[in-house]
Scaffold this motif. Structure first.
Motif, PDB file in Angstrom:
ATOM      1  N   MET A 127     -18.305 -15.830 -17.528  1.00 49.58           N
ATOM      2  CA  MET A 127     -17.031 -16.252 -17.261  1.00 49.58           C
ATOM      3  C   MET A 127     -16.675 -17.547 -17.697  1.00 49.58           C
ATOM      4  O   MET A 127     -15.593 -17.790 -17.636  1.00 49.58           O
ATOM      5  N   TYR A 128     -17.803 -18.162 -18.184  1.00 43.82           N
ATOM      6  CA  TYR A 128     -17.492 -19.618 -18.321  1.00 43.82           C
ATOM      7  C   TYR A 128     -16.916 -19.320 -19.866  1.00 43.82           C
ATOM      8  O   TYR A 128     -15.903 -20.341 -20.287  1.00 43.82           O
ATOM      9  N   ILE A 159     -21.122 -13.629 -14.415  1.00 42.18           N
ATOM     10  CA  ILE A 159     -20.700 -15.077 -14.141  1.00 42.18           C
ATOM     11  C   ILE A 159     -21.178 -16.066 -15.529  1.00 42.18           C
ATOM     12  O   ILE A 159     -19.994 -16.725 -15.604  1.00 42.18           O
ATOM     13  N   GLN A 160     -22.209 -15.823 -15.911  1.00 43.48           N
ATOM     14  CA  GLN A 160     -22.450 -16.736 -17.390  1.00 43.48           C
ATOM     15  C   GLN A 160     -21.283 -16.472 -18.443  1.00 43.48           C
ATOM     16  O   GLN A 160     -20.857 -17.530 -18.816  1.00 43.48           O
ATOM     17  N   ALA A 203     -19.349  -3.182  -2.665  1.00 48.41           N
ATOM     18  CA  ALA A 203     -19.166  -4.292  -3.759  1.00 48.41           C
ATOM     19  C   ALA A 203     -20.542  -5.174  -3.756  1.00 48.41           C
ATOM     20  O   ALA A 203     -20.893  -5.420  -4.797  1.00 48.41           O
ATOM     21  N   PHE A 204     -20.673  -5.649  -2.451  1.00 52.18           N
ATOM     22  CA  PHE A 204     -21.863  -6.380  -2.362  1.00 52.18           C
ATOM     23  C   PHE A 204     -23.202  -5.866  -3.107  1.00 52.18           C
ATOM     24  O   PHE A 204     -24.125  -6.242  -3.753  1.00 52.18           O
ATOM     25  N   PHE A 233     -22.749  -5.630  -6.618  1.00 51.43           N
ATOM     26  CA  PHE A 233     -23.112  -6.969  -7.201  1.00 51.43           C
ATOM     27  C   PHE A 233     -24.637  -7.310  -7.244  1.00 51.43           C
ATOM     28  O   PHE A 233     -25.162  -7.974  -8.410  1.00 51.43           O
ATOM     29  N   LEU A 234     -25.420  -6.895  -6.341  1.00 50.18           N
ATOM     30  CA  LEU A 234     -26.862  -7.140  -6.201  1.00 50.18           C
ATOM     31  C   LEU A 234     -27.691  -6.259  -7.352  1.00 50.18           C
ATOM     32  O   LEU A 234     -28.716  -6.293  -7.541  1.00 50.18           O
ATOM     33  N   GLY A 235     -26.909  -5.209  -7.782  1.00 47.49           N
ATOM     34  CA  GLY A 235     -27.345  -4.406  -8.746  1.00 47.49           C
ATOM     35  C   GLY A 235     -28.124  -2.973  -7.820  1.00 47.49           C
ATOM     36  O   GLY A 235     -28.997  -2.282  -8.542  1.00 47.49           O
ATOM     37  N   VAL A 238     -11.188 -12.018 -13.095  1.00 46.30           N
ATOM     38  CA  VAL A 238      -9.794 -11.811 -12.324  1.00 46.30           C
ATOM     39  C   VAL A 238      -9.700 -10.520 -11.926  1.00 46.30           C
ATOM     40  O   VAL A 238      -9.452 -10.144 -10.466  1.00 46.30           O
ATOM     41  N   LEU A 296     -18.921  -7.794 -11.639  1.00 41.61           N
ATOM     42  CA  LEU A 296     -19.064  -9.028 -11.555  1.00 41.61           C
ATOM     43  C   LEU A 296     -20.587  -9.558 -11.435  1.00 41.61           C
ATOM     44  O   LEU A 296     -20.899 -10.732 -11.102  1.00 41.61           O
ATOM     45  N   GLY A 310     -12.070  -8.654  -9.288  1.00 38.92           N
ATOM     46  CA  GLY A 310     -11.891  -9.465  -7.911  1.00 38.92           C
ATOM     47  C   GLY A 310     -10.681  -9.386  -7.134  1.00 38.92           C
ATOM     48  O   GLY A 310     -10.849  -8.949  -6.059  1.00 38.92           O
ATOM     49  N   TRP A 367     -16.320  -2.216  -8.622  1.00 40.62           N
ATOM     50  CA  TRP A 367     -15.825  -3.597  -8.661  1.00 40.62           C
ATOM     51  C   TRP A 367     -16.963  -4.639  -8.439  1.00 40.62           C
ATOM     52  O   TRP A 367     -16.770  -5.738  -8.789  1.00 40.62           O
ATOM     53  N   GLY A 368     -17.908  -4.416  -7.724  1.00 39.71           N
ATOM     54  CA  GLY A 368     -18.956  -4.997  -7.484  1.00 39.71           C
ATOM     55  C   GLY A 368     -19.811  -5.449  -8.839  1.00 39.71           C
ATOM     56  O   GLY A 368     -20.262  -6.497  -9.049  1.00 39.71           O
TER      57      GLY A 368
END
Lengths: 313, 302
Positions: free
Chosen positions: B261-262, B258-259, B233-234, B237-239, B269, B253, B272, B249-250
Motif C-alpha cells: 500500500m505504500y 499493507i507493505q 474480515a478480521f 486479515f489474520l490469515g 481503498v 488487506l 476497506g 474483504w479481510g
C-alpha cells in the motif's frame, strides 16, 4: 455490602471452572493433537512416543485434571516449540499489552462519554444526529483497515513513519509512545462507539429524573445541574460498560499488535496459533478469560460501592 | 358590567381517519426513517452487485494481468489491480459474496440456536435454567474474538468452519437476550389462558411466545449480520478466515498487502470502503429497526 461482595466473589469460582471446561473441550474437539503437530514428518512410532511422553493417551478427564492442576499451581506449561515456560513469555509481554489497553481505555472513556454528553444535551438536534451516526461508524470500522490508513497515509503525505522497532516504555518512552499512542487510538474506536451510545442513553434517562427538575427549580445554574447532578449519576452505567470493554481490548489487540508490530500478548497468541502451539493457545485463552472475569468482578464490586441499589440484586 | 358569555360550542365534526393500507404505513416509516431506508438501499446494492458478480465483473477473481500489476484505477481495471495483477473490482465483488454468506448464515445459525436455548430454558426452568445460565455466564466471560480465532485455527480455516464457529459462539450471549424477552412474555395473561386450556409447553413456546419474539429476532439478526461480517474480515486479515483463492474483504488487506500500500494506496481503498459501508449500513439498519420494532431494546448494546 459485605454479603453482596462475598456472594459475587463466590460466583467467580464456578464460572472460572466452567470456562476451563469450555476451553479444554473446544481444543479436544479439534482434529489432531499435540503429538500430530510436533511430529508432522515423524514416523508413526515416533508420534506414538511423543504422545506417551505428553500423557496424551490418558483418559480425557485425567488429562483435564492434570491441566487444571498445573494451572492452579501457577504452572502455565511449556511451549511445544520453543520449550520456554509460557509464564516467562507472558510476563515479558504483559506490560506492553497492559499499557496499550490502559491507554485505549482512557481514550474510550474520555472521548466516548464526552460525545455521549454532547449528544444528550440536545437530543435529536443536528449535533446529536451526526454524532450518533458516527458512533455507529466507530462500531463498524475494521481495526486493521484504520490501522493501515494510520500507517500509510502519513508516510505518503508527510513522509512520517512510526519507529520500526519497538521499545519499552521505561527504556525509551519517546519511541514507545510514538508506536503505542496511534495504536491505542485505533484500538479505542469501536469502544468509543459503544460508550458514547450508552452515555447518551443514560444521560437522557438521568435528565428526565425528578431530582434534575428539583435542582433546576432551586435555581441552580444549568452547568451545575448538568455536571453535579446529571453526570455523576450518568457515569455509573458507563463504569460497567468499561469493564465489558476488556474482552474487546484483547480481541482487538491481536490485530492492532499485528499491524503496528507490537510484541504484546495478542502477538504472542497469534504466533502460537500460527504454529498450532495448542498448549500456549489454551493457556492464553484461560489467562485472558481470567483477567476478563476479574475485571468484571471488580466492576461489579465498584458498582455496589457507587450505587447502593445494586447490592440487593 | 361584566357579562358572562358562554362560548358557543363549536360544531364538532368527527371524521374517522382513513385507514391506511399496509403499503402506505410501510412507506411512511421508510420516509420518516430516512437513514434506515438509505442503509437498506446500500445493503441491497452491495448485496446485488456481489450476487451478480459473474455477470457484472469483466474478470474472474483469479485471472492475473501481469502487464498491469499494482495499477491505479484505470479504464482497464476500474478499481486498480493487486500485486499479481488480479482485478480489484472483481475481487471486491466476489469478496462481497463471502461477506454476505458469512453474515447471512452465521446470523441465522446463532439466532436459531439462541431461540432454541432461550425458549427451552424458559419452558423447563428450575435447575436446567440455573445450569444453562451459568454456562452462558462462563461463555460470555470468554473473549469472543480470541476464542473464535483459536477455534478456527484449530479446526482449520474454511468458509463453513468460519460460519459455524461464528454462529455457535455468538448464540450463547444472544440466548440471554431471547430468554429475557421470553420471560417477559411468559408473565402475560394470554400465556396463562393458554395454559388453562391445557396447551402443552411446546405449543406455548412455538405458537404463543415465538411469534411475539419476532421483532427482537429481526433486530438481532441485523446486528449479528454486521458483527459476523466484521469478525470474518478480521479472521481473514489474520490469515485464518476463508482460504485463497476465494477473496474476502479481510484477506484483500492481509499479509504483505499493507507493505504494497505504500507503493499503491488504491489497494486498500475499495475492500476497506466496501467492508465499512456494509457493516455500517447493517448496524444503522438494525438501529432503525430496533426503534420501530422493539423500543425496549433501545440503548442496549447487544
Amino acid at each position: 455490602m459485605a454479603g453482596y461482595a462475598i456472594r459475587r466473589f463466590l460466583l467467580f469460582f464456578p464460572t472460572i471452572l466452567l470456562v476451563s471446561i469450555i476451553v479444554f473441550t473446544l481444543l479436544q474437539l479439534a482434529p489432531g493433537d499435540a503429538a500430530d503437530i510436533i511430529g508432522q514428518d515423524a514416523s508413526p512410532a515416533k508420534v506414538q512416543a511423543i504422545r506417551e511422553q505428553l500423557h496424551l493417551n490418558d483418559p480425557i478427564p485425567v488429562q483435564y485434571l492434570r491441566w487444571v492442576g498445573s494451572l492452579l499451581r501457577g504452572d502455565l506449561g511449556k511451549s511445544l516449540f520453543s520449550g520456554r515456560p509460557v509464564i516467562t513469555d507472558v510476563l515479558y509481554r504483559l506490560p506492553t499489552t497492559f499499557e496499550l489497553g490502559i491507554m485505549s481505555m482512557v481514550f474510550t472513556a474520555v472521548i466516548g462519554s464526552t460525545i455521549g454528553i454532547i449528544s444528550a444535551a440536545k437530543p435529536e438536534g443536528l449535533a446529536d444526529q451526526v454524532l450518533r451516526t458516527f458512533a455507529v461508524l466507530g462500531l463498524s470500522l475494521p481495526v486493521f483497515w484504520i490501522g493501515a490508513i494510520v500507517l500509510v497515509v502519513p508516510a505518503l503525505k508527510f513522509g512520517y513513519s512510526p519507529p520500526a522497532y519497538y521499545e519499552g516504555l521505561l527504556s525509551d518512552p519517546y519511541t514507545n509512545l510514538r508506536i503505542l499512542v496511534p495504536a491505542a487510538m485505533v484500538l479505542a474506536l469501536s469502544g468509543i462507539g459503544r460508550i458514547s451510545r450508552l452515555m447518551r442513553a443514560t444521560m437522557l434517562d438521568v435528565m428526565s429524573q425528578d431530582y434534575m427538575r428539583t435542582a433546576r427549580a432551586k435555581g441552580l445554574k444549568e452547568t451545575t445541574v448538568l455536571f453535579r447532578h446529571g453526570l455523576r449519576n450518568g457515569l455509573i452505567p458507563v463504569v460497567t460498560l468499561l469493564g465489558l470493554e476488556v474482552p474487546f481490548l484483547f480481541g482487538g489487540s491481536v490485530i492492532v499488535e499485528q499491524i503496528f508490530h507490537i510484541p504484546g500478548m495478542g502477538n504472542y497468541l497469534y504466533d502460537a496459533i500460527n504454529k498450532r502451539d495448542i498448549y500456549v493457545a489454551m493457556d492464553m485463552n484461560m489467562f485472558i478469560a481470567t483477567i476478563v472475569l476479574m475485571s468484571s468482578l471488580t466492576v461489579d464490586l465498584t458498582y455496589g460501592l457507587i450505587d447502593p441499589r445494586m447490592r440487593t440484586r | 358590567m361584566m357579562q358572562q358569555s358562554v362560548a358557543e360550542p363549536a360544531a364538532v365534526t368527527f371524521t374517522m381517519p382513513a385507514r391506511k393500507s399496509r403499503a402506505q404505513r410501510i412507506m411512511r416509516i421508510l420516509i420518516r426513517k430516512r437513514l434506515m431506508t438509505f442503509s437498506f438501499f446500500i445493503l441491497i446494492v452491495i448485496g446485488l452487485a456481489s450476487a451478480l458478480a459473474p455477470w457484472i465483473s469483466p474478470y474472474s477473481y483469479v485471472a492475473t494481468d501481469t502487464a498491469n500489476t499494482l495499477s491505479s484505477p484505470t479504464r482497464l481495471h476500474w478499481f486498480g489491480s493487486d500485486v499479481v495483477g488480479a482485478d480489484t473490482f472483481a475481487r471486491t465483488l466476489y469478496g462481497g459474496q463471502v461477506a454476505f454468506m458469512v453474515g447471512g448464515f452465521a446470523s441465522v445459525i446463532s439466532l436459531g440456536m439462541a431461540l432454541a436455548m432461550g425458549l427451552t430454558t424458559v419452558q423447563i426452568g428450575g435447575w436446567f435454567d440455573i445450569l444453562l445460565q451459568r454456562v452462558v455466564d462462563a461463555w460470555l466471560s470468554l473473549p469472543f474474538f480470541v476464542v473464535v480465532l483459536t477455534a478456527v485455527a484449530m479446526f482449520g480455516p474454511g468458509l463453513w468452519t468460519v460460519i459455524l464457529i461464528l454462529g455457535v459462539s455468538r448464540s450463547f450471549g444472544l440466548s440471554r437476550v431471547i430468554r429475557g424477552s421470553a420471560l417477559r412474555e411468559q408473565g402475560m395473561v394470554y400465556i396463562e389462558a393458554a395454559e388453562s386450556i391445557g396447551a402443552t409447553k411446546l405449543r406455548i413456546a412455538l405458537r404463543h411466545v415465538l411469534p411475539n419474539l419476532l421483532p427482537v429476532v429481526i433486530v438481532l439478526i441485523t446486528l449479528v449480520f454486521a458483527q459476523s461480517i466484521l469478525a470474518e474480515a478480521f479472521l481473514s486479515f489474520l490469515g485464518w478466515g476463508v482460504p485463497p483463492p476465494k477473496p474476502s474483504w479481510g484477506s484483500m488487506l492481509s499479509g504483505q498487502v499493507i507493505q504494497y500500500m505504500y507503493q499503491q494506496p488504491w489497494l486498500g481503498v475499495f475492500p476497506g470502503v466496501a467492508l465499512t459501508a456494509t457493516v455500517w449500513a447493517a448496524n444503522l439498519a438494525g438501529d432503525g429497526l430496533r426503534d420501530i420494532l422493539d423500543p425496549r431494546l433501545r440503548g442496549q448494546n447487544v
